[in-house]
Design an enzyme around this catalytic site. Sequence first.
Site, PDB file in Angstrom:
ATOM      1  N   GLN A   1     -38.539  -5.825  15.171  1.00 14.02           N
ATOM      2  CA  GLN A   1     -39.969  -6.212  15.510  1.00 14.02           C
ATOM      3  C   GLN A   1     -40.210  -5.700  16.844  1.00 14.02           C
ATOM      4  O   GLN A   1     -41.381  -5.473  17.262  1.00 14.02           O
ATOM      5  CB  GLN A   1     -40.473  -7.388  15.214  1.00 14.02           C
ATOM      6  CG  GLN A   1     -40.425  -7.960  13.861  1.00 14.02           C
ATOM      7  CD  GLN A   1     -40.899  -9.561  13.781  1.00 14.02           C
ATOM      8  OE1 GLN A   1     -40.018 -10.311  13.671  1.00 14.02           O
ATOM      9  NE2 GLN A   1     -42.035  -9.680  13.662  1.00 14.02           N
TER      10      GLN A   1
ATOM     11  N   HIS B   1     -36.583  -8.281   7.746  1.00  9.03           N
ATOM     12  CA  HIS B   1     -37.015  -7.506   8.799  1.00  9.03           C
ATOM     13  C   HIS B   1     -35.820  -6.255   9.024  1.00  9.03           C
ATOM     14  O   HIS B   1     -35.920  -5.296   9.198  1.00  9.03           O
ATOM     15  CB  HIS B   1     -37.354  -8.259  10.365  1.00  9.03           C
ATOM     16  CG  HIS B   1     -38.781  -8.420  10.006  1.00  9.03           C
ATOM     17  ND1 HIS B   1     -40.031  -7.663   9.957  1.00  9.03           N
ATOM     18  CD2 HIS B   1     -39.346  -9.672  10.229  1.00  9.03           C
ATOM     19  CE1 HIS B   1     -40.965  -8.346  10.046  1.00  9.03           C
ATOM     20  NE2 HIS B   1     -40.517  -9.748  10.124  1.00  9.03           N
TER      21      HIS B   1
ATOM     22  N   HIS C   1     -37.068 -14.441   5.775  1.00  6.61           N
ATOM     23  CA  HIS C   1     -37.918 -13.437   6.261  1.00  6.61           C
ATOM     24  C   HIS C   1     -37.426 -12.506   7.370  1.00  6.61           C
ATOM     25  O   HIS C   1     -37.598 -11.259   7.230  1.00  6.61           O
ATOM     26  CB  HIS C   1     -39.405 -14.377   6.508  1.00  6.61           C
ATOM     27  CG  HIS C   1     -40.214 -13.786   7.396  1.00  6.61           C
ATOM     28  ND1 HIS C   1     -41.427 -13.525   6.767  1.00  6.61           N
ATOM     29  CD2 HIS C   1     -40.353 -12.804   8.369  1.00  6.61           C
ATOM     30  CE1 HIS C   1     -42.377 -12.888   7.649  1.00  6.61           C
ATOM     31  NE2 HIS C   1     -41.524 -12.375   8.651  1.00  6.61           N
ATOM     32  N   GLU C   2     -36.828 -13.287   8.226  1.00  7.54           N
ATOM     33  CA  GLU C   2     -36.039 -12.246   9.541  1.00  7.54           C
ATOM     34  C   GLU C   2     -35.093 -11.198   9.101  1.00  7.54           C
ATOM     35  O   GLU C   2     -35.232 -10.330   9.426  1.00  7.54           O
ATOM     36  CB  GLU C   2     -35.699 -13.359  10.441  1.00  7.54           C
ATOM     37  CG  GLU C   2     -36.878 -14.236  11.106  1.00  7.54           C
ATOM     38  CD  GLU C   2     -38.154 -13.740  11.465  1.00  7.54           C
ATOM     39  OE1 GLU C   2     -38.273 -12.340  11.939  1.00  7.54           O
ATOM     40  OE2 GLU C   2     -39.201 -14.255  11.338  1.00  7.54           O
TER      41      GLU C   2
ATOM     42  N   GLY D   1     -40.326 -17.183  14.487  1.00  6.83           N
ATOM     43  CA  GLY D   1     -39.193 -16.460  14.112  1.00  6.83           C
ATOM     44  C   GLY D   1     -39.378 -14.839  14.630  1.00  6.83           C
ATOM     45  O   GLY D   1     -40.542 -14.433  14.696  1.00  6.83           O
TER      46      GLY D   1
ATOM     47  N   CYS E   1     -46.638 -13.329   9.947  1.00  7.58           N
ATOM     48  CA  CYS E   1     -45.382 -12.396  10.584  1.00  7.58           C
ATOM     49  C   CYS E   1     -46.160 -12.151  11.907  1.00  7.58           C
ATOM     50  O   CYS E   1     -47.343 -11.466  11.787  1.00  7.58           O
ATOM     51  CB  CYS E   1     -45.116 -11.161   9.699  1.00  7.58           C
ATOM     52  SG  CYS E   1     -43.895 -10.090  10.289  1.00  7.58           S
ATOM     53  N   LEU E   2     -45.358 -11.959  12.963  1.00  6.53           N
ATOM     54  CA  LEU E   2     -45.888 -11.659  14.412  1.00  6.53           C
ATOM     55  C   LEU E   2     -46.258  -9.894  14.020  1.00  6.53           C
ATOM     56  O   LEU E   2     -47.179  -9.304  15.010  1.00  6.53           O
ATOM     57  CB  LEU E   2     -44.857 -11.705  15.466  1.00  6.53           C
ATOM     58  CG  LEU E   2     -44.828 -13.016  15.896  1.00  6.53           C
ATOM     59  CD1 LEU E   2     -43.794 -13.358  16.798  1.00  6.53           C
ATOM     60  CD2 LEU E   2     -46.415 -13.842  16.477  1.00  6.53           C
TER      61      LEU E   2
HETATM   62  C1  QAP Z   1     -41.857 -15.753   9.894  1.00  8.37           C
HETATM   63  O1  QAP Z   1     -43.652 -15.703  11.377  1.00  8.37           O
HETATM   64  C2  QAP Z   1     -42.299 -17.054   8.983  1.00  8.37           C
HETATM   65  O2  QAP Z   1     -50.448 -13.887  11.935  1.00  8.37           O
HETATM   66  C3  QAP Z   1     -42.335 -16.105  11.334  1.00  8.37           C
HETATM   67  O3  QAP Z   1     -51.876 -14.580  14.563  1.00  8.37           O
HETATM   68  C4  QAP Z   1     -43.819 -17.181   8.855  1.00  8.37           C
HETATM   69  O4  QAP Z   1     -43.689 -16.508  13.637  1.00  8.37           O
HETATM   70  C5  QAP Z   1     -41.333 -17.716   8.431  1.00  8.37           C
HETATM   71  C6  QAP Z   1     -47.950 -15.547  13.891  1.00  8.37           C
HETATM   72  C7  QAP Z   1     -44.014 -18.420   8.007  1.00  8.37           C
HETATM   73  C8  QAP Z   1     -41.783 -18.872   7.571  1.00  8.37           C
HETATM   74  C9  QAP Z   1     -43.220 -19.087   7.582  1.00  8.37           C
HETATM   75  C10 QAP Z   1     -48.465 -14.938  12.812  1.00  8.37           C
HETATM   76  C11 QAP Z   1     -48.663 -15.926  15.036  1.00  8.37           C
HETATM   77  C12 QAP Z   1     -46.455 -15.983  13.651  1.00  8.37           C
HETATM   78  C13 QAP Z   1     -49.844 -14.704  13.116  1.00  8.37           C
HETATM   79  C14 QAP Z   1     -44.243 -16.071  12.535  1.00  8.37           C
HETATM   80  C15 QAP Z   1     -50.535 -14.874  14.273  1.00  8.37           C
HETATM   81  C16 QAP Z   1     -49.758 -15.462  15.380  1.00  8.37           C
HETATM   82  C17 QAP Z   1     -45.625 -15.688  12.582  1.00  8.37           C
HETATM   83 CO    CO Z   2     -42.079 -11.284  10.258  1.00  9.02          CO
END
Ligand code: QAP
Ligand code: CO
Length: 169
Positions: free
Chosen positions: A51, A138, A134-135, A46, A92-93
């Site tokens: 972001q 943001h 979550h999004e 997401g 989270c990215l």
């Molecule tokens: C939000 O998060 C989310 O630390 C989106 O090194 C996360 O896409 C919603 C990511 C979990 C529900 C469950 C994070 C990629 C991606 C990192 C993401 C990383 C590489 C996170």
């Molecule tokens: Co995030």
Amino acid sequence: MATLKILEFPNPNLRKIAVPVTSFDSDLKCLIDNMFETMYEANGIGLAATQVDVHKRLLVLDVSEERNDPKVFVNPTIDVIESDLADYDEGCLSVPGFYETVSRPKKITVSAQDKEGSQFEIEADGVLSVCIQHEIDHLDGKLFVDYLSPLKRNRIKDKLQKEQKSISS
Ligand code: QAP
Ligand code: CO
């Protein structure tokens, strides 16, 4: 298409409140394409416009295993339909390398517009529900680390700030 630079915590622009999208034009479609490319390249599920330093109310996501189910939500709003909380290990990215457990309402309905401006509504639970909540956070300047203790949040902030300094020097 192009990939966009993802802001990292504690960049203050991640705290801005996004404004509603009002024109469903070619610029919006281009932004959506670039957000998908950025999310897929970073292996995310997401990404909110905030972001990538665009403070408009839209987000993209793809929670499918095959990474072939892109979804875009413009001007999304949520209603909680099951206030029971569920725990999920969130990342989270904008907070790379850190995952922590967050509790959120289990089941929601989301009203939003698609990229053409047509209104739709969906019901979500599981990872889709977590991701949408979550999004949308943001878009309101909120991060998952805000749900953690100040101690944990500050540790994450210090580690990321050190990494960011060592990379930008
Ligand atoms: C939000 O998060 C989310 O630390 C989106 O090194 C996360 O896409 C919603 C990511 C979990 C529900 C469950 C994070 C990629 C991606 C990192 C993401 C990383 C590489 C996170
Ligand atoms: Co995030």
